[in-house]
Design a protein around this motif. Sequence first.
Motif, PDB file in Angstrom:
ATOM      1  N   LEU A   1       5.949  -3.726  15.831  1.00  0.00           N
ATOM      2  CA  LEU A   1       7.006  -2.943  15.200  1.00  0.00           C
ATOM      3  C   LEU A   1       7.858  -3.851  14.336  1.00  0.00           C
ATOM      4  N   PHE A   2       8.034  -3.450  13.079  1.00  0.00           N
ATOM      5  CA  PHE A   2       8.845  -4.197  12.121  1.00  0.00           C
ATOM      6  C   PHE A   2       9.949  -3.291  11.594  1.00  0.00           C
ATOM      7  N   ARG A   3      11.139  -3.852  11.461  1.00  0.00           N
ATOM      8  CA  ARG A   3      12.232  -3.143  10.801  1.00  0.00           C
ATOM      9  C   ARG A   3      12.279  -3.648   9.362  1.00  0.00           C
ATOM     10  N   LEU A   4      12.127  -2.721   8.391  1.00  0.00           N
ATOM     11  CA  LEU A   4      12.155  -3.118   6.993  1.00  0.00           C
ATOM     12  C   LEU A   4      13.570  -3.513   6.594  1.00  0.00           C
ATOM     13  N   ALA A   5      13.662  -4.524   5.743  1.00  0.00           N
ATOM     14  CA  ALA A   5      14.971  -5.040   5.323  1.00  0.00           C
ATOM     15  C   ALA A   5      15.643  -4.127   4.297  1.00  0.00           C
ATOM     16  N   SER A   6      14.851  -3.476   3.452  1.00  0.00           N
ATOM     17  CA  SER A   6      15.431  -2.723   2.330  1.00  0.00           C
ATOM     18  C   SER A   6      15.709  -1.262   2.640  1.00  0.00           C
ATOM     19  N   LEU A   7      15.149  -0.730   3.725  1.00  0.00           N
ATOM     20  CA  LEU A   7      15.310   0.681   4.079  1.00  0.00           C
ATOM     21  C   LEU A   7      15.488   0.818   5.587  1.00  0.00           C
ATOM     22  N   PRO A   8      16.123   1.900   6.047  1.00  0.00           N
ATOM     23  CA  PRO A   8      16.209   2.135   7.485  1.00  0.00           C
ATOM     24  C   PRO A   8      14.898   2.731   8.012  1.00  0.00           C
ATOM     25  N   VAL A   9      13.857   1.893   7.995  1.00  0.00           N
ATOM     26  CA  VAL A   9      12.507   2.327   8.340  1.00  0.00           C
ATOM     27  C   VAL A   9      11.883   1.333   9.302  1.00  0.00           C
ATOM     28  N   ILE A  10      11.117   1.865  10.255  1.00  0.00           N
ATOM     29  CA  ILE A  10      10.339   1.057  11.190  1.00  0.00           C
ATOM     30  C   ILE A  10       8.866   1.212  10.831  1.00  0.00           C
ATOM     31  N   MET A  11       8.175   0.089  10.693  1.00  0.00           N
ATOM     32  CA  MET A  11       6.732   0.098  10.458  1.00  0.00           C
ATOM     33  C   MET A  11       6.050  -0.189  11.792  1.00  0.00           C
ATOM     34  N   ARG A  12       5.053   0.626  12.090  1.00  0.00           N
ATOM     35  CA  ARG A  12       4.309   0.459  13.336  1.00  0.00           C
ATOM     36  C   ARG A  12       2.858   0.162  12.983  1.00  0.00           C
ATOM     37  N   ILE A  13       2.358  -0.991  13.432  1.00  0.00           N
ATOM     38  CA  ILE A  13       0.990  -1.413  13.155  1.00  0.00           C
ATOM     39  C   ILE A  13       0.216  -1.418  14.471  1.00  0.00           C
ATOM     40  N   ALA A  14      -0.844  -0.601  14.531  1.00  0.00           N
ATOM     41  CA  ALA A  14      -1.678  -0.538  15.733  1.00  0.00           C
ATOM     42  C   ALA A  14      -2.665  -1.705  15.745  1.00  0.00           C
ATOM     43  N   ARG A  15      -3.213  -1.971  16.901  1.00  0.00           N
ATOM     44  CA  ARG A  15      -4.089  -3.133  17.085  1.00  0.00           C
ATOM     45  C   ARG A  15      -5.388  -3.072  16.294  1.00  0.00           C
ATOM     46  N   SER A  16      -5.993  -1.883  16.189  1.00  0.00           N
ATOM     47  CA  SER A  16      -7.285  -1.786  15.509  1.00  0.00           C
ATOM     48  C   SER A  16      -7.544  -0.357  15.066  1.00  0.00           C
ATOM     49  N   VAL A  17      -8.590  -0.196  14.274  1.00  0.00           N
ATOM     50  CA  VAL A  17      -8.945   1.119  13.743  1.00  0.00           C
ATOM     51  C   VAL A  17      -9.340   2.087  14.873  1.00  0.00           C
TER      52      VAL A  17
ATOM     53  N   THR B   1       0.824  -1.207   0.000  1.00  0.00           N
ATOM     54  CA  THR B   1       0.000   0.000   0.000  1.00  0.00           C
ATOM     55  C   THR B   1       0.856   1.254   0.000  1.00  0.00           C
ATOM     56  N   ALA B   2       1.975   1.202   0.723  1.00  0.00           N
ATOM     57  CA  ALA B   2       2.875   2.358   0.813  1.00  0.00           C
ATOM     58  C   ALA B   2       3.859   2.427  -0.347  1.00  0.00           C
ATOM     59  N   GLY B   3       3.916   1.361  -1.163  1.00  0.00           N
ATOM     60  CA  GLY B   3       4.859   1.327  -2.275  1.00  0.00           C
ATOM     61  C   GLY B   3       6.279   1.018  -1.842  1.00  0.00           C
ATOM     62  N   LEU B   4       6.413   0.251  -0.761  1.00  0.00           N
ATOM     63  CA  LEU B   4       7.728  -0.131  -0.234  1.00  0.00           C
ATOM     64  C   LEU B   4       7.944  -1.629  -0.352  1.00  0.00           C
ATOM     65  N   ASP B   5       9.217  -2.048  -0.293  1.00  0.00           N
ATOM     66  CA  ASP B   5       9.556  -3.461  -0.285  1.00  0.00           C
ATOM     67  C   ASP B   5       8.979  -4.098   0.974  1.00  0.00           C
ATOM     68  N   GLY B   6       8.382  -5.287   0.830  1.00  0.00           N
ATOM     69  CA  GLY B   6       7.645  -5.899   1.924  1.00  0.00           C
ATOM     70  C   GLY B   6       8.422  -6.740   2.905  1.00  0.00           C
ATOM     71  N   GLY B   7       9.723  -6.909   2.744  1.00  0.00           N
ATOM     72  CA  GLY B   7      10.460  -7.766   3.667  1.00  0.00           C
ATOM     73  C   GLY B   7      10.873  -7.029   4.929  1.00  0.00           C
ATOM     74  N   GLY B   8      10.958  -7.773   6.022  1.00  0.00           N
ATOM     75  CA  GLY B   8      11.393  -7.167   7.268  1.00  0.00           C
ATOM     76  C   GLY B   8      11.362  -8.132   8.426  1.00  0.00           C
ATOM     77  N   GLU B   9      11.655  -7.592   9.594  1.00  0.00           N
ATOM     78  CA  GLU B   9      11.776  -8.412  10.802  1.00  0.00           C
ATOM     79  C   GLU B   9      10.945  -7.806  11.925  1.00  0.00           C
ATOM     80  N   LEU B  10      10.160  -8.644  12.615  1.00  0.00           N
ATOM     81  CA  LEU B  10       9.430  -8.204  13.797  1.00  0.00           C
ATOM     82  C   LEU B  10      10.447  -7.898  14.889  1.00  0.00           C
ATOM     83  N   ILE B  11      10.399  -6.679  15.426  1.00  0.00           N
ATOM     84  CA  ILE B  11      11.335  -6.335  16.502  1.00  0.00           C
ATOM     85  C   ILE B  11      10.641  -6.178  17.849  1.00  0.00           C
ATOM     86  N   ARG B  12       9.302  -5.978  17.829  1.00  0.00           N
ATOM     87  CA  ARG B  12       8.575  -5.912  19.099  1.00  0.00           C
ATOM     88  C   ARG B  12       7.098  -6.127  18.847  1.00  0.00           C
TER      89      ARG B  12
END
Length: 139
Positions: free
Chosen positions: A25-41, A8-19
């Motif tokens: 919280l996921f650290r993306l493999a291809s960029l120095p970026v952290i993805m944060r996913i909240a529990r619900s809307v 959806t964001a147009g980024l590479d989808g690989g990464g590692e769960l860090i917390r």
Amino acid sequence: MMAAACRTAGLDGGGELIRLGENALFRLASLPVIMRIARSVEHLAAARKEVAVSRWPASEGFPAARVVEDLEQPLVVDGHPVTFWHLIVEEGRPATYGELGGVLRDLRALALPDGLELPRYSAFGLSDSSALHGSIPRR
């Protein structure tokens, strides 16, 4: 979920769960970026405020956590608010108490932008009220 958010964001989808806690919280493999996913809307308003708060010190050149600016944020993917943040790399020595105090002083000196409201910080939580309004029993 991570792959869908990256697509959806147009980024590479690989990464590692860090917390996994209140948020995932996921650290993306291809960029120095952290993805944060909240529990619900239900957390969408909080995610919007976090993005706005992040953009405020960034606009002043203040050293703070930064959202990835060239993405519309937060995204909502499968009912979950998702935000993307620049990775903060820890290096060097830890800050001293004096250095931290200076940073906090500088942060408090920033003017809040119009439309951004922050709650009053209570260092003692609910005990503020009881300490200020309660009575001390006589012995």
